[in-house]
Design a protein around this motif. Sequence first.
Motif, PDB file in Angstrom:
ATOM      1  N   ARG A  59     -44.628 -10.736 -52.674  1.00  8.29           N
ATOM      2  CA  ARG A  59     -44.729  -9.246 -52.863  1.00  8.29           C
ATOM      3  C   ARG A  59     -43.142  -8.857 -52.918  1.00  8.29           C
ATOM      4  NH1 ARG A  59     -48.415  -6.966 -48.334  1.00  8.29           N
ATOM      5  NH2 ARG A  59     -47.848  -4.880 -48.844  1.00  8.29           N
ATOM      6  N   VAL A  60     -42.123  -9.371 -52.230  1.00  5.85           N
ATOM      7  CA  VAL A  60     -40.918  -9.171 -52.632  1.00  5.85           C
ATOM      8  C   VAL A  60     -40.277  -9.568 -53.782  1.00  5.85           C
ATOM      9  CG1 VAL A  60     -38.373  -9.508 -51.788  1.00  5.85           C
ATOM     10  CG2 VAL A  60     -40.339  -9.076 -50.302  1.00  5.85           C
ATOM     11  N   GLU A  61     -40.683 -10.629 -54.193  1.00  2.92           N
ATOM     12  CA  GLU A  61     -40.322 -11.237 -55.644  1.00  2.92           C
ATOM     13  C   GLU A  61     -40.888 -10.406 -56.667  1.00  2.92           C
ATOM     14  OE1 GLU A  61     -41.241 -15.261 -55.395  1.00  2.92           O
ATOM     15  OE2 GLU A  61     -39.477 -15.839 -54.558  1.00  2.92           O
ATOM     16  N   ALA A  62     -42.237  -9.900 -56.479  1.00  4.21           N
ATOM     17  CA  ALA A  62     -42.729  -9.169 -57.401  1.00  4.21           C
ATOM     18  C   ALA A  62     -42.270  -7.803 -57.537  1.00  4.21           C
ATOM     19  CB  ALA A  62     -44.089  -8.750 -57.033  1.00  4.21           C
ATOM     20  N   LEU A  63     -41.636  -7.242 -56.579  1.00  4.40           N
ATOM     21  CA  LEU A  63     -40.523  -6.085 -56.640  1.00  4.40           C
ATOM     22  C   LEU A  63     -39.408  -6.483 -57.450  1.00  4.40           C
ATOM     23  CD1 LEU A  63     -40.599  -4.387 -53.092  1.00  4.40           C
ATOM     24  CD2 LEU A  63     -41.623  -3.514 -55.038  1.00  4.40           C
ATOM     25  N   GLU A  64     -38.648  -7.530 -57.291  1.00  2.93           N
ATOM     26  CA  GLU A  64     -37.697  -7.795 -57.735  1.00  2.93           C
ATOM     27  C   GLU A  64     -37.773  -8.327 -59.378  1.00  2.93           C
ATOM     28  OE1 GLU A  64     -35.288  -9.876 -53.890  1.00  2.93           O
ATOM     29  OE2 GLU A  64     -36.630 -11.238 -55.092  1.00  2.93           O
ATOM     30  N   ALA A  65     -38.872  -8.565 -59.826  1.00  2.00           N
ATOM     31  CA  ALA A  65     -39.416  -9.071 -61.045  1.00  2.00           C
ATOM     32  C   ALA A  65     -39.673  -7.699 -61.843  1.00  2.00           C
ATOM     33  CB  ALA A  65     -40.405 -10.055 -61.233  1.00  2.00           C
ATOM     34  N   ASP A  66     -40.316  -6.564 -61.147  1.00  4.19           N
ATOM     35  CA  ASP A  66     -40.584  -5.533 -61.643  1.00  4.19           C
ATOM     36  C   ASP A  66     -39.744  -4.840 -62.571  1.00  4.19           C
ATOM     37  OD1 ASP A  66     -42.107  -3.260 -62.652  1.00  4.19           O
ATOM     38  OD2 ASP A  66     -43.075  -2.992 -60.826  1.00  4.19           O
ATOM     39  N   GLN A  67     -39.764  -4.807 -63.874  1.00  4.95           N
ATOM     40  CA  GLN A  67     -38.457  -4.063 -64.563  1.00  4.95           C
ATOM     41  C   GLN A  67     -39.334  -3.116 -65.754  1.00  4.95           C
ATOM     42  OE1 GLN A  67     -35.556  -4.228 -63.950  1.00  4.95           O
ATOM     43  NE2 GLN A  67     -35.779  -6.324 -62.633  1.00  4.95           N
ATOM     44  N   ARG A  68     -40.762  -2.864 -65.459  1.00  2.00           N
ATOM     45  CA  ARG A  68     -41.321  -1.951 -66.274  1.00  2.00           C
ATOM     46  C   ARG A  68     -40.690  -0.379 -66.335  1.00  2.00           C
ATOM     47  NH1 ARG A  68     -47.034  -2.618 -63.587  1.00  2.00           N
ATOM     48  NH2 ARG A  68     -45.549  -2.509 -61.896  1.00  2.00           N
ATOM     49  N   PRO A  69     -40.245   0.018 -67.378  1.00  4.19           N
ATOM     50  CA  PRO A  69     -39.768   1.468 -67.245  1.00  4.19           C
ATOM     51  C   PRO A  69     -40.988   2.597 -67.053  1.00  4.19           C
ATOM     52  CG  PRO A  69     -40.032   0.541 -69.566  1.00  4.19           C
ATOM     53  CD  PRO A  69     -40.374  -0.586 -68.825  1.00  4.19           C
ATOM     54  N   ARG A  70     -40.696   3.490 -66.346  1.00  2.44           N
ATOM     55  CA  ARG A  70     -41.903   4.352 -66.036  1.00  2.44           C
ATOM     56  C   ARG A  70     -41.098   5.836 -66.202  1.00  2.44           C
ATOM     57  NH1 ARG A  70     -46.384   4.701 -63.033  1.00  2.44           N
ATOM     58  NH2 ARG A  70     -47.529   6.785 -64.039  1.00  2.44           N
ATOM     59  N   LYS A  71     -41.906   6.712 -66.656  1.00  2.00           N
ATOM     60  CA  LYS A  71     -41.256   8.113 -66.597  1.00  2.00           C
ATOM     61  C   LYS A  71     -42.588   8.914 -66.371  1.00  2.00           C
ATOM     62  CE  LYS A  71     -39.015  11.787 -69.738  1.00  2.00           C
ATOM     63  NZ  LYS A  71     -38.003  12.137 -68.649  1.00  2.00           N
ATOM     64  N   TRP A  72     -42.626   9.747 -65.422  1.00  2.91           N
ATOM     65  CA  TRP A  72     -43.754  10.366 -64.804  1.00  2.91           C
ATOM     66  C   TRP A  72     -43.728  11.694 -65.354  1.00  2.91           C
ATOM     67  CZ3 TRP A  72     -41.012   7.205 -61.314  1.00  2.91           C
ATOM     68  CH2 TRP A  72     -41.864   6.281 -60.801  1.00  2.91           C
ATOM     69  N   SER A  73     -44.591  12.023 -65.972  1.00  3.01           N
ATOM     70  CA  SER A  73     -44.894  13.502 -66.245  1.00  3.01           C
ATOM     71  C   SER A  73     -45.040  14.687 -65.249  1.00  3.01           C
ATOM     72  CB  SER A  73     -46.372  13.636 -67.171  1.00  3.01           C
ATOM     73  OG  SER A  73     -47.503  13.541 -66.248  1.00  3.01           O
ATOM     74  N   ILE A  74     -44.947  15.841 -65.480  1.00  2.00           N
ATOM     75  CA  ILE A  74     -45.026  16.852 -64.321  1.00  2.00           C
ATOM     76  C   ILE A  74     -46.437  16.803 -64.020  1.00  2.00           C
ATOM     77  CG2 ILE A  74     -45.425  19.372 -64.148  1.00  2.00           C
ATOM     78  CD1 ILE A  74     -42.930  20.017 -66.019  1.00  2.00           C
TER      79      ILE A  74
END
Length: 202
Positions: free
Chosen positions: A166-181
């Motif tokens: 799970r730590v490596e999954a966090l480190e590999a996660d590079q997906r951009p994300r922009k939350w709407s209101i």
Amino acid sequence: MALSTTPRPKKCKECGTKFQPRGSFDKVCESMDCKLAFGLKVAAKSKAKRERAERIQQQVDRKIIRMKKDDLKTRREWMVDAQRAFNAFIRLRDQLKGYACISSGRPLDWSGNGVDAGHYRSVGSAPHLRFNEDNCHAQSKKDNRYGAGCAVDYRIGLIARIGIKRVEALEADQRPRKWSIEELKQITTTYKQRLRDLKKGI
């Protein structure tokens, strides 16, 4: 044949005796004690209704004001609200689990304001993980704010807590994300409710 207009005898609401009412709205007999007692009850009931109506109106007014304020909020302000709700949940989650500081391993001081919800991958470098529960854990303010997050020690503590995968999954996660209101509103609502649920279990 003329119909009688005299009201039927009634039972007094106070003393229970039968009496002849003068009109259809009479509820008690001619006793002054009964009239006084009944009058006080009616007045109290009216006051309670009036106070209840005032409370409801105040609640409605507060809700309208809150909705108007919400309509004026910027996305940045909604982000702050969502982060605050999320962080509060993280702190209580880890407090209830009896966790120590994620980076130092030392007991946390919950008596004051010495505990942060510290992110493994910081909000600045990985904003897309700001609301990821694996990425955020209770951490002493000293380590989080003045020790640059103590990233190496944080990683060691994190592996011990959630496992290397799970730590490596966090480190590999590079997906951009922009939350709407709307998404930020939902995140705020969700974590406020989850915080309330945790408090109920205390």
